[in-house]
Design a protein around this motif. Structure first.
Motif, mmCIF file in Angstrom:
data_model
loop_
_atom_site.group_PDB
_atom_site.id
_atom_site.type_symbol
_atom_site.label_atom_id
_atom_site.label_comp_id
_atom_site.label_asym_id
_atom_site.label_seq_id
_atom_site.Cartn_x
_atom_site.Cartn_y
_atom_site.Cartn_z
ATOM 1 N N ASP A 134 0.450 -11.595 8.145
ATOM 2 C CA ASP A 134 -0.870 -10.944 8.193
ATOM 3 C C ASP A 134 -1.660 -11.148 6.908
ATOM 4 O OD1 ASP A 134 1.264 -9.118 7.181
ATOM 5 O OD2 ASP A 134 -0.431 -7.803 6.761
ATOM 6 N N ARG B 106 0.856 -1.184 0.000
ATOM 7 C CA ARG B 106 0.000 0.000 0.000
ATOM 8 C C ARG B 106 0.896 1.240 0.000
ATOM 9 N NH1 ARG B 106 -4.685 -0.313 3.310
ATOM 10 N NH2 ARG B 106 -3.641 1.139 4.684
ATOM 11 N N LYS C 239 2.967 -5.742 15.315
ATOM 12 C CA LYS C 239 3.412 -5.613 13.924
ATOM 13 C C LYS C 239 3.942 -4.218 13.653
ATOM 14 C CE LYS C 239 1.539 -6.003 9.239
ATOM 15 N NZ LYS C 239 1.305 -4.623 8.855
ATOM 16 N N GLU D 26 -7.626 -5.397 11.534
ATOM 17 C CA GLU D 26 -7.342 -4.054 11.019
ATOM 18 C C GLU D 26 -8.481 -3.087 11.346
ATOM 19 O OE1 GLU D 26 -6.086 -4.520 6.903
ATOM 20 O OE2 GLU D 26 -4.058 -5.038 7.558
HETATM 21 MG MG MG Z 1 -0.994 -3.565 6.013
#
Ligand code: MG
Ligand code: ATP
Length: 348
Positions: free
Chosen positions: A167, A26, A212, A129
């Motif tokens: 993930d 991203r 993370k 998330e």
């Molecule tokens: Mg991510």
């Protein structure tokens, strides 16, 4: 009938070509050590043996950044420069821009009819998330649906290998569910299933000790970090909060400095000795941090230098992305045509 014979989809030529890799990032910020250990190092290896596509996932970044499109835009070339700086070679790896590949959006729309809202909500990565971003019930629909979009990304390139961090495993699982559904419905192996490729470090924690390292959580060390940034990040690193005096026995588990030494230090025997000394007491955080800092400075200096050369020539980087995107447009459009035709959509 405009529906081609199923046999037409068995593309023998494809099986003689190199296997295809698809992955991406991203464009929400510069790439960091988590990307490097979790995925980028594998990509460096894969580009030697596979036909590798790496996607600047700006469309996916918008699913939770629609309030700040400038951030997403500005990071397109920044991430591309990170790719080139670590050694991805545009002759071997096709770097492409997701939002310039309209076939992906069309495939996503088709795939959305093959997943239920309940299944999307059950996706463990989506669940986590949503929690981390504090969406509660105000979840952008595009965000909830991004596993279907990711299935479109992977299948559009007919990728069989996806080098990712831990993930992303639920995303690949959901992609393969869609692939099986399409293949069952069309009666041919139209699309291949994809396998994740994990590295030894499946998930690097953040410098704050959270599970993370992530661009969005502000707990990362960027690959482009300056020597001062690296030094500051190591000083801030979470250790054992109960290790107050050097003489105190300390905890190694959950101590980020040791986790990073496990990941980066080539001399694992020395790390084991440091760990037992720390556990016994008598080893200060400062000493362990100094060792880690030296390792990180040495690892990141050449990347930063190579990146500096690309920073002086952004037009060259833009041209690399433009050329890669043109190649990707052709391949993704071919897949879209194939899927539409196999599903029996009306073709003009
Ligand atoms: Mg991510
Ligand atoms: P964002 O916070 O915007 O989601 P991110 O830091 O999670 O950003 P992504 O672009 O979502 O980065 O992830 C790109 C790839 O890097 C994925 O394959 C992901 O699994 C991997 N990755 C990201 N962070 C880590 C990490 N801390 N450890 C291992 N792999 C990681």
């Amino acid at each position: 009938m405009n529906r081609p014979e199923p046999a037409a989809f068995h593309t023998v030529a494809e099986s003689e070509q190199k296997p295809v890799v698809l992955t991406g990032d991203r464009t929400t910020g510069p790439l960091h050590l988590g990307h490097y250990l979790g995925s980028l190092k594998n990509r460096l290896m894969l580009q030697e043996s596979h036909d590798q596509f790496v996607m600047l996932a700006d469309a996916q970044a918008l699913t939770d950044n629609m309030n700040d499109p400038a951030r997403v835009r500005e990071n397109v070339l920044a991430v591309a420069m990170d790719y080139l700086a670590i050694g991805l070679d545009p002759e071997k790896t096709t770097i492409c821009l997701q939002s310039a590949l309209p076939a992906l959006s069309e495939l996503s729309m088709l795939y959305l009819n093959l997943v239920t809202v309940a299944r999307l909500e059950r996706n463990p990565t989506i669940k986590e998330e949503i929690r981390l971003r504090g969406f509660e019930r105000d979840i952008p629909a595009g965000f909830l649906c991004y596993p279907a979009a990711q299935a479109a990304d992977i299948t559009a390139f007919r990728a069989t290998v996806v080098p990712v961090g831990e993930d992303q495993l639920p995303m690949i699982e959901q992609t393969n569910e869609i692939v099986r559904r399409i293949n069952r419905q069309t009666g041919v192996t139209l699309l291949p299933e994809a396998a994740p490729m994990l590295s030894r470090i499946r998930r690097l924690p953040g410098i704050d000790g959270r599970a993370k390292m992530s661009k969005s959580l502000g707990n990362a060390i960027a690959l482009s970090a300056s020597p001062q940034d690296i030094s500051h990040a190591v000083k801030m690193m979470f250790t054992d909060p109960d290790h107050l005096r050097v003489s105190d026995p300390g905890k190694v588990e959950g101590n980020v400095v040791f986790t990073y030494l496990d990941a980066f230090d080539p001399d694992q025997e020395a790390v084991a000795a440091l760990k037992s000394h720390y556990r016994r007491g008598g080893l200060g955080d400062g000493t362990v941090k100094a060792r880690l800092e030296a390792l990180l400075q040495a690892e990141l200096a050449p990347i930063r230098e190579r990146r500096a050369a690309f920073e002086t020539d952004p037009e060259k980087v833009r041209a690399i992305v433009a050329a890669g995107t043109r190649r990707a447009q052709k391949i993704t459009q071919e897949t879209l045509d194939m899927v539409k035709s196999a599903l029996g959509l009306f073709c003009l």
